[in-house]
Design an enzyme around this catalytic site. Sequence first.
Site, short mmCIF file in Angstrom:
data_model
loop_
_atom_site.label_atom_id
_atom_site.label_comp_id
_atom_site.label_asym_id
_atom_site.label_seq_id
_atom_site.Cartn_x
_atom_site.Cartn_y
_atom_site.Cartn_z
N SER A 1 0.55 -4.87 5.74
CA SER A 1 0.34 -5.13 7.16
C SER A 1 -1.12 -5.45 7.41
O SER A 1 -2.00 -5.17 6.59
CB SER A 1 0.78 -3.93 7.98
N GLY B 1 0.81 -1.21 0.00
CA GLY B 1 0.00 0.00 0.00
C GLY B 1 0.85 1.27 0.00
O GLY B 1 0.56 2.24 -0.70
N ARG C 1 1.64 11.16 -8.90
CA ARG C 1 0.98 11.41 -7.62
C ARG C 1 1.76 10.85 -6.43
O ARG C 1 1.20 10.58 -5.36
CB ARG C 1 -0.45 10.84 -7.62
N ARG D 1 7.27 1.89 1.06
CA ARG D 1 7.56 0.49 1.28
C ARG D 1 7.91 -0.18 -0.05
O ARG D 1 8.74 -1.10 -0.10
CB ARG D 1 6.37 -0.21 1.94
N ASP E 1 -0.20 -5.25 14.20
CA ASP E 1 -0.89 -4.86 15.43
C ASP E 1 -1.98 -5.89 15.71
O ASP E 1 -2.24 -6.76 14.87
CB ASP E 1 -1.48 -3.45 15.33
N ARG F 1 9.39 -2.75 12.02
CA ARG F 1 8.53 -3.25 10.96
C ARG F 1 9.30 -3.74 9.74
O ARG F 1 8.94 -4.75 9.14
CB ARG F 1 7.52 -2.18 10.56
N ARG G 1 -0.47 -8.88 -3.13
CA ARG G 1 -0.47 -7.80 -2.15
C ARG G 1 0.49 -8.16 -1.02
O ARG G 1 0.45 -9.27 -0.49
CB ARG G 1 -1.88 -7.57 -1.60
#
Length: 234
Positions: free
Chosen positions: A90, A20, A43, A24, A204, A217, A87
């Site tokens: 997290s 996402g 963008r 990353r 989480d 992470r 995909r």
Amino acid sequence: MTIHIGAKPGDIAETVLLPGDPYRAKWAAETFLEDVKLINEVRGMLGFTGTWKGHRVTIQGSGMGMPSLSIYANELIKEYNAQTLIRIGSCGGMQNKVALRDVILATTSSTLSTPSRGIFKELQFAPTCDFDLLHKAYHAAEARGVPTHVGGIYSADVFYDERPDLNEQMTRHGILAVEMEAAELYTLASRYDRRALAVLTVSDHLITGEALPSEDREKSFGDMVEIALEAAFT
């Protein structure tokens, strides 16, 4: 070029990993790929193409939520002929047996709504992953000794959820984790006869309230990226 992807024809590989977060995507490309080339920055949604063990692969940010993912997945499939879309992201754990840093391989994804909902009208379509990718990802995770769970997840259409009753029902019915993109990805893959999988890292936990510190992470997410690459090319 498309409206949201500035890549030229041939710039994008048939296999695309979709985090996402665009940064990353940058981290994963620079960490795991060779001969990396920036192929999109429209963008600020960064995309890179390089090679992994001789295989061409693109890592393209998809943004947050199913509407954003739907834009990028549609353009990647219809304009750039992407065949395999994985995909990497997290998720929030929803079962006590799921721990921080564990990897989840999503067989299917429940949701209240996706951008594709209007097509199905009264039908509750059940989008699923590609079994071959799932099978290979599971064995890749097993070989790495990564604690891994396989099962259904929940793709939420809001981040700041005010439905604790719904979360309780998801947990009651065995949903492993919550994220925000997989249901639409699986639906588009079904529609266009493509391969798709969500490989997720638990960052989480909705039950315990635990969360990974930001500095921890990247190391945890590295396993997820390598599992996705192994699934795509072995």
